[in-house]
Design an enzyme around this catalytic site. Structure first.
Site, PDB file in Angstrom:
ATOM      1  CE1 TYR A 474      -3.995   2.087   0.320  1.00 37.24           C
ATOM      2  CE2 TYR A 474      -2.689   3.293   1.941  1.00 37.24           C
ATOM      3  CZ  TYR A 474      -3.799   3.215   1.118  1.00 37.24           C
ATOM      4  OH  TYR A 474      -4.701   4.251   1.085  1.00 37.24           O
ATOM      5  CB  SER A 554      -7.004   2.856  -2.642  1.00 38.63           C
ATOM      6  OG  SER A 554      -7.411   4.166  -2.342  1.00 38.63           O
ATOM      7  CG  ASP A 638     -13.971   4.251  -6.309  1.00 37.80           C
ATOM      8  OD1 ASP A 638     -14.130   5.065  -5.367  1.00 37.80           O
ATOM      9  OD2 ASP A 638     -12.931   3.600  -6.473  1.00 37.80           O
ATOM     10  CG  HIS A 673     -12.340   3.218  -2.783  1.00 38.15           C
ATOM     11  ND1 HIS A 673     -11.636   3.537  -3.924  1.00 38.15           N
ATOM     12  CD2 HIS A 673     -11.433   3.206  -1.774  1.00 38.15           C
ATOM     13  CE1 HIS A 673     -10.363   3.726  -3.609  1.00 38.15           C
ATOM     14  NE2 HIS A 673     -10.210   3.526  -2.328  1.00 38.15           N
TER      15      HIS A 673
END
Length: 703
Positions: A474, A554, A638, A673
């Site tokens: 991430y 993301s 999203d 999302h």
């Protein structure tokens, strides 16, 4: 039934790269028109030929989406083992899942999913042991795509308000119930976004929202948050504005009462890091008292006792500490749990504080008194992640969950007086942890920084460079990736795959300094850490470029997009999900401007613009380069990271891809999302990702 193995011997499976390459060369992507759109930044014109895809309401965008969906479905339908993987996922997913119980009024509540239910159901048990359904989100919609975002009870437990999300959108509705009779008793509060919900007695509650934007609710900018108070029995149009609006313009605002309902706490911020803190003493009818001003630090209230308020903060403590102050002297803070070398978080329950630390991503927990004295170190079941240890002050039994990459999440009951833990619920997953290993290694990044990585796989693995490997991370927003079990990863490992998670900079694993080292003009540290993780795995025989996939969602989608454009030779497959991929315009949509603490914006300075442009995935796709086989995933609802990022990036890749590796866009309808997806949506998406990954690595069949 024993799950089939994908790659146990080259005699059973054979590489089909030649056949796959031949088919891919015949790909003709859906036509995507180009326009002459460009923008000037500090005298430099930047072309944006697919700008028209930002308009999610336009007919030509909708038509393009339909053609991309059809193209992707046609390609995936040719994968011979796609249905087998979907069946494997469905089989392992089909077990009872139970959440930790919590008490409200005279009832004990808990979430449960029988196995393949679209959404988990909220049950409750009364004092006589009778159990009933309290809320069943599966009845909110016919297709399971309306989800329960959260439930809040008042202190007595006789009133409840729950939030629902439709199609995965961040826009919520609030529905108010009499918790005893389960009857709806008030108007539905609409257009709620990024909101908690805090009850004031039996009178009403506080919530947050934005004005619904003109034009597209899924992509238009939302940057002025407001806190309202809703009084039961009155229309939403009469809700009282507590804070926010043009006179107190902040991008994010949240308000909530302390448990004793004496203090109203207001947190205000313009970015995802750093907040102002104001506290209103309702008992003494004060105005909001400024406790922390400016955005240099993160501070939040944990609890209050009389005039004293307990707060966790990173002010002069990058790894966080717990402090207290007296409301009469808000500028005087006293340390209760000082900062240590490991990152701290704090919960409360049973009249105690629980100091939860993270050491090299692994949890350890201490039970402490409110004056900071150690009661005991809590013995956890092993090396992994512990969550929970929260409850009301009068409760003596609390609950916590524990898991790691090879141990399914188990719920334990913990007695605050004796310190004893016992298993409350152990899920019956078709997975044997004894057959797997999860090891932690430390590797060196480009600038010499040591970075930890967890590598999980089935015992007996041969380090011959031929193991299908998913490298996932991430790297942003102070978010920490701690070990946790996933049935999707279980299927991957059961079939011989490796799942590797490096804890790269930008995350919160080592506190604020680790986070800041991956922000703004240091953002490339994040990508370099990720690349170095892949190189470590390849150098040490775990895998090789032909058998490696890079994955993230993301901000992790940005990670994948930047990595595949910086180092297209690193991996065979790229899986950027709901990614931030246009770094010059991300701040133009919904609440995107709030991400500037991590990214900076193209308008900040020439230096920031040039830095962003140098790694922005959309702006670094080049002709003549062979990019990995790519599946870009997004959802049409999203409104966090708008699908235009994925649309434009996918269009650029399809236009410029110089080899036979395919570029697919998988667009989930009635999907946002990520939160709130139905079980069926999750199974189908992961089946597509895993089968596509293996197929592009050259596998033609499963054992």
């Amino acid at each position: 039934m024993k799950i089939r193995s994908l790659i146990l011997s080259t005699g059973v499976l054979f590489l089909a790269s030649c056949a796959t390459q031949t088919m891919n060369q015949q790909l003709t992507y859906p036509e995507t028109k180009k326009t002459e759109q460009s923008d000037a930044y500090f005298g430099e014109n930047v072309s944006d030929p697919f700008r028209w895809l930002e308009d999610d309401m336009a007919a030509d965008t909708k038509d393009w989406v339909q053609r991309q969906v059809a193209f992707t479905n046609d390609y995936l339908a040719k994968i011979p083992f796609r249905d087998q993987i979907r069946q494997q996922l469905q089989n392992i997913w089909n077990y009872e899942k139970l959440g930790s119980p919590f008490k409200e009024g005279d009832y004990t509540y808990f979430y449960k999913n029988d196995g393949l239910q679209a959404q988990s159901v909220l049950y409750r048990t009364d004092k006589n042991g009778n159990t009933e359904v309290f809320l069943d989100p599966n009845k909110f919609s016919s297709d399971g795509t309306t989800s329960l975002s959260g439930v809040s009870f008042n202190k007595k437990g006789n009133l409840a308000a729950y939030r629902i999300s439709e199609g995965g959108s961040d826009w919520n509705k609030i529905i108010v119930m009499d918790a005893i009779t389960k009857k709806v008793i008030d108007v539905t509060i609409e257009n709620v976004k990024f909101s908690g919900l805090s009850w004031k007695g039996e009178e009403g509650f506080y919530y947050s929202s934005y004005d619904k934007p003109k034009g597209s609710a899924l992509s238009a900018k939302t940057d002025t948050h407001k806190v309202y108070y809703h009084k039961l029995g009155t229309p939403q149009t009469e809700d009282q504005l507590i804070s926010g609006g043009e006179n107190f313009k902040r991008r994010y605002l949240g308000a909530g009462l302390t448990d004793d309902e004496r203090f109203l706490v207001l947190s205000a911020s313009n970015a995802t890091s750093g907040n102002e803190l104001y506290i209103k003493d309702i008992k003494n009818n004060t105005d909001f008292i400024p406790v922390q001003q400016g955005y240099d630090y993160n501070t939040s209230v944990v609890d209050s006792k009389g005039d004293e308020i307990f707060m966790i903060t990173d002010k002069n403590a990058p790894n966080q500490k717990l402090v207290k102050m007296n409301i009469r002297k808000p500028g005087v803070w006293t340390d209760i749990i000082p900062e240590t070398a490991n990152v701290l978080s704090v919960t409360t329950g049973g009249g105690y504080l629980f100091a939860k630390y993270m050491k090299d991503t692994v949890s350890y927990v201490r039970q402490m008194t409110y004056d900071g004295k150690l009661v005991r170190e809590i013995a956890l079941p092993g090396q992994g992640t512990a969550g929970g240890f929260s409850g009301k002050a009068e409760e003596k039994d609390l609950y916590y969950s524990f898991s790691n990459y090879v141990m399914p999440g188990t719920i334990y009951k913990y007695n605050v007086d004796s310190g004893k833990s016992e298993v409350y619920y152990r899920p019956n997953v078709k997975f044997n942890p004894e057959n797997y290993v999860s090891e932690q290694v430390f590797y060196t990044s480009k600038d010499g920084t040591k970075v930890p990585m967890m590598i999980s796989y089935k015992k007996g693995l041969k380090k011959d460079g031929k193991n299908p490997t998913i490298l996932y991370s991430y790297g942003g927003f102070n978010i920490s990736l701690q070990p946790g079990f996933s049935v999707v990863n279980a299927i991957w490992m059961e079939n011989g795959g490796i799942y590797a998670v490096p804890n790269i900079r930008g995350g919160g694993e080592y506190g604020k300094k680790w986070h800041d080292a991956g922000t703004k003009l240091q953002k490339k540290n994040v990508f370099n850490d990720f690349i170095a993780a892949g190189e470590y795995l390849q150098k040490n025989g775990y895998t090789s470029p032909q058998f490696m996939a890079i994955s993230g969602g993301s901000n992790g989608g940005l990670l994948v997009g930047a990595t595949m454009t910086m180092r297209p030779d690193l991996a065979k497959v790229a899986l950027p999900a709901v990614g931030v991929l246009d770094m010059l315009r991300y701040n133009k949509f919904t609440a995107g401007a709030g991400w500037a603490y991590d990214y900076g914006t193209a308008e900040d300075s020439r230096e920031m613009f040039e830095y962003l442009k140098s790694y922005s995935p959309l702006h670094n796709v080049k002709k003549g380069v062979c990019y990995p086989s790519t599946m870009v995933t997004t959802g049409d609802h999203d409104d966090r990271v708008v699908p235009a990022h994925s649309f434009k990036f996918g269009a650029e890749l399809q236009d410029k891809q110089s080899c036979s590796n395919p570029v697919l866009l998988r667009i989930e309808t009635k999907g946002g999302h990520g939160a709130g997806k139905s079980t069926e949506q999750q199974i189908n998406e992961n089946a597509d990702k895993l089968s596509f990954t293996l197929y592009e690595m050259g596998f033609k069949s499963l054992k």
